[in-house]
Design a protein around this motif. Structure first.
Motif, short mmCIF file in Angstrom:
data_model
loop_
_atom_site.label_atom_id
_atom_site.label_comp_id
_atom_site.label_asym_id
_atom_site.label_seq_id
_atom_site.Cartn_x
_atom_site.Cartn_y
_atom_site.Cartn_z
N GLN A 89 32.79 -5.84 -27.98
CA GLN A 89 32.27 -5.90 -26.60
C GLN A 89 32.37 -4.53 -25.96
O GLN A 89 33.39 -3.84 -26.05
N LEU A 90 31.30 -4.15 -25.28
CA LEU A 90 31.22 -2.86 -24.59
C LEU A 90 30.75 -3.06 -23.17
O LEU A 90 29.74 -3.73 -22.92
N HIS A 91 31.50 -2.51 -22.24
CA HIS A 91 31.14 -2.52 -20.82
C HIS A 91 30.85 -1.07 -20.44
O HIS A 91 31.72 -0.20 -20.58
N PHE A 92 29.62 -0.78 -19.98
CA PHE A 92 29.32 0.58 -19.56
C PHE A 92 28.63 0.55 -18.21
O PHE A 92 27.97 -0.43 -17.85
N ALA A 93 28.80 1.64 -17.45
CA ALA A 93 28.37 1.61 -16.05
C ALA A 93 28.07 3.01 -15.54
O ALA A 93 28.40 4.02 -16.17
N ASP A 94 27.44 3.04 -14.34
CA ASP A 94 27.17 4.31 -13.68
C ASP A 94 28.27 4.67 -12.68
O ASP A 94 28.11 5.56 -11.86
N HIS A 95 29.40 3.94 -12.78
CA HIS A 95 30.53 4.19 -11.88
C HIS A 95 31.83 3.94 -12.65
O HIS A 95 31.81 3.55 -13.81
N ASP A 96 32.93 4.17 -11.98
CA ASP A 96 34.25 4.01 -12.60
C ASP A 96 34.52 2.54 -12.90
O ASP A 96 34.43 1.69 -12.01
N ILE A 97 34.84 2.23 -14.18
CA ILE A 97 35.20 0.86 -14.57
C ILE A 97 36.54 0.88 -15.29
O ILE A 97 37.00 1.93 -15.75
N LEU A 98 37.15 -0.29 -15.42
CA LEU A 98 38.52 -0.35 -15.91
C LEU A 98 38.73 -1.32 -17.06
O LEU A 98 39.77 -1.28 -17.71
N THR A 99 37.78 -2.22 -17.30
CA THR A 99 37.98 -3.26 -18.32
C THR A 99 36.71 -3.39 -19.17
O THR A 99 35.64 -2.94 -18.76
N PRO A 100 36.82 -4.06 -20.32
CA PRO A 100 35.63 -4.32 -21.13
C PRO A 100 34.73 -5.39 -20.53
O PRO A 100 33.69 -5.70 -21.13
N GLY A 101 35.10 -5.93 -19.39
CA GLY A 101 34.27 -6.92 -18.72
C GLY A 101 34.70 -8.35 -19.03
O GLY A 101 35.24 -8.64 -20.10
N ASP A 102 34.46 -9.23 -18.09
CA ASP A 102 34.84 -10.63 -18.26
C ASP A 102 33.85 -11.41 -19.11
O ASP A 102 34.24 -12.13 -20.03
#
Length: 642
Positions: A89-102
């Motif tokens: 699982q990959l969580h990517f964003a255009d802002h600061d994130i902290l987890t791989p996502g729910d």
């Protein structure tokens, strides 16, 4: 995951992805601020490689990201079964994130088992891409599907994309001299190409990677590249994918610098190498392979040019014994393991406490007890690190909070070990070890000076005026004993596990001396200089969320959710678990409620209650997976309102 890129703020938009956007201009392109993708299939389908490559290209594009690899413990579980499902699982964003996502926005399921194992995590409306070639009657029955989920309406709540990935891959590779089985192996690259088109990921890095990986088999490299390109072209031309998505670089998420994507184990390895260089000491690793710590042994074995020596021992006891011997000989000594290995190493850790030598014990925690869940994560070794030895054997404990933070935590553990002449526990876990995120490569000038002074000659004068060397004469500030390199003339001294006489180091059974030495060793640990704990409390909250280790990301994400909803909640996170920061008691006193989320049954909460007499509320999870932010936010809201 080794691509180095400039700071996202410095990224230009004239990338390969930019060219791809032009090519995709005939289709609708939607702008998103973040996406969560999960690749899932058999453990032999290459899902970890696929996720790793997508992650590398995402990092090079400049997005913030966080990953969660999840794979079976079996070397090769039965094909097509639920226990054999591997996912990334990959969580990517255009802002600061902290987890791989729910919950994933996109699931790529390579077979019925992958679909069944993961569909429950998806929200309604998510994109589901399935490899229809694998949905045979036998394969579906193997995992309990009585009817095809692709046809019975059970997936009507999702955006289903049935794609014959295997057939398309074989067709794309028909010009290559490959058997059908060999061609089918490239279906993960076809899927990667399709997802790369969907989310405008760069492609050059993956093609270079494939050429390098299969440099000795150029035909296989060419076939994988052809499958990758075929997947990209399929996305661009098929009518089933009418929309592609764009997630801009995280232009403001990071300070300027040179970044790379890094996993926790790799960051920890680099931190150990950096510590040895900053200490001007050779690095020695005595280790026995164990999941999920083995990657550190693999990585450090590559760095002989930095003075690193690695020893793969015949068992856990031999590994730490060799490491402790290296510490006695003047090296920065490390042993790496997981919970079961710590149990075997406990007697030698006690010996290191008695000898008062610097030794780093790296515990990459996993689910237990016994063999437990080798590929799943847990935080359940805290009390073992604190008390898992015979007698009074205090040991400092340090815990990183993110994959990238493993680098700094390794430097901090080395600082404590070298300064105070003590073994130190470094408690990471499987979530941090295998997960990844962007890491800013520090300048050498930013790293701490860890150089130590070895004993050079006599340090004590007897009543008759003669000068001698006392191996247990202590530094009055740190209570550390001198570090004497074997073979140094005049510094000969006894070594062993029997109680030492204060100062001389001679064997002593004197009750008063033993009492003094026990209390002195405890005082040395209690006196370790650690930074105060910082509290994030912008609104004067009455509830404090206290965490340690890898719960940092989910806790912080949950706190952000609550604050956006108008709730007032404070947060503090511990790196140093023994000794605790000196201001921790006064911090805890400021709050009416203290909530401690842990991936165990409340081990930090037990320590906090015992030491500070605080009625801490323990919120726990031991399912082998990290907390979800939504889950934590609900629990914290209940605590605030309760």
């Amino acid at each position: 995951m080794t691509s180095q890129v400039s700071s996202p703020a410095e990224q230009a938009d004239g990338t390969v992805a930019g060219e791809q956007r032009k090519a995709a201009g005939a289709k609708d392109v939607r702008r998103l601020d973040r996406v969560i993708i999960r690749f899932a299939g058999d453990s032999g389908d290459g899902m970890q490689l696929t996720g790793d490559r997508f992650t590398s290209e995402t990092a090079s594009f400049g997005n913030d990201l966080s990953t969660l690899p999840n794979f079976p413990a079996e070397i090769r579980a039965p094909a097509g079964t639920l226990p054999g499902v591997s996912s990334f699982q990959l969580h990517f964003a255009d802002h600061d994130i902290l987890t791989p996502g729910d919950a994933p926005n996109v699931l790529v399921a390579m077979n019925p088992a992958a679909l069944k194992a993961n569909i429950g995590d998806l929200p309604r409306g998510a994109e589901v891409i399935v490899n229809t070639d694998e949905f045979t009657k036998r394969a579906m029955q193997k995992v309990g599907y009585e009817t095809s989920p692709l046809e019975d309406g059970s997936l009507d709540g999702y955006h289903l994309h049935p794609v014959p990935l295997t057939t398309l891959t074989v067709e794309a590779l028909k010009e290559f001299d490959l058997s059908r089985k060999e061609a089918e192996r490239s279906k993960n690259m076809f899927a990667l190409g399709l997802l790369s088109w969907m989310y405008h990921r760069p492609t050059e890095g993956t093609e270079k990677f494939l050429k390098s990986k299969f440099a000795k088999k150029p035909a296989i490299a060419a076939a994988n590249i052809a499958a990758f390109r075929a997947g990209w072209n399929f996305g661009e031309t098929t009518e089933d994918f009418a929309v592609s998505y764009e997630v801009a670089p995280a232009a403001t998420a990071f300070p300027p610098g040179v970044y790379r994507n890094i996993s926790g184990n790799l960051a920890l390895s680099y931190g150990l190498v950096a510590a040895s260089r900053q200490a001007d000491l050779p690095l020695y690793l005595g280790s026995y392979p164990i999941t999920p710590a083995s990657d550190i042994l693999h990585e450090l074995s590559k760095h002989k040019n930095f003075g690193v020596r690695t020893f793969q021992a015949e068992d856990e006891i031999a590994g730490i014994g060799a490491a402790l011997g290296a510490a006695f000989g003047g090296s920065l000594a490390v042993t790496t393991t997981s919970g079961p290995g710590v149990a075997l190493k406990s007697e030698t850790i006690g010996l290191a406490v008695s000898l008062e030598l610097p030794l780093l014990v790296v515990d990459i925690q996993r689910g237990g007890p016994s063999t437990g869940l080798p590929t799943k994560t847990e935080q359940a070794d805290l009390l073992q690190a604190m008390y898992g030895r015979n007698g009074e054997a205090p040991v400092p404990v340090v815990a990183p909070r993110t994959p990238a933070d493993c680098f700094d935590a390794a430097l901090e553990a080395a600082r404590i070990a070298l300064t105070y002449r003590t073994p130190v526990f470094l408690l990471s876990d499987g979530y941090l070890a295998n997960g990844s995120e962007p890491w800013r490569i520090p300048d050498i000038e930013e790293l701490p000076d860890l150089r130590v002074q070895f004993a050079q000659g006599p340090n004590h004068t007897l009543d008759d005026g003669s000068e001698v060397f006392w191996p247990y004469k202590r530094d009055p500030r740190t209570l550390a004993r001198p570090w004497a390199i074997p073979g140094t003339p005049g510094l000969e001294h006894r070594i062993g596990g029997i109680e030492k006489q204060d100062g001389t180091g001679n064997i002593s059974y004197d009750p008063a001396n033993h009492d003094f030495m026990v209390r002195t060793r405890q005082a040395k640990i209690d006196g370790i200089d650690v930074p105060d704990v910082e509290v994030d409390d912008p609104h004067g909250a009455k509830t404090l969320v206290l965490g340690w280790g890898s719960t940092y990301g989910p806790i912080t994400a949950a706190v952000r959710r609550l604050r956006r909803a108008g709730e007032s909640v404070a947060q503090a996170h511990l790196r140093h678990l023994n000794p605790f920061p000196r201001n921790l008691g006064s911090v805890l006193e400021r709050y009416d409620k203290v909530v401690i989320p842990e991936m165990n049954l409340g081990q930090l909460a037990t320590l906090i209650r015992a030491k500070y007499l605080v009625d801490a509320h323990s919120y726990t999870q031991v399912n082998g997976m990290p907390f979800k932010a939504e889950q934590l936010a609900a629990a914290l809201k209940e605590a605030i309102d309760g």
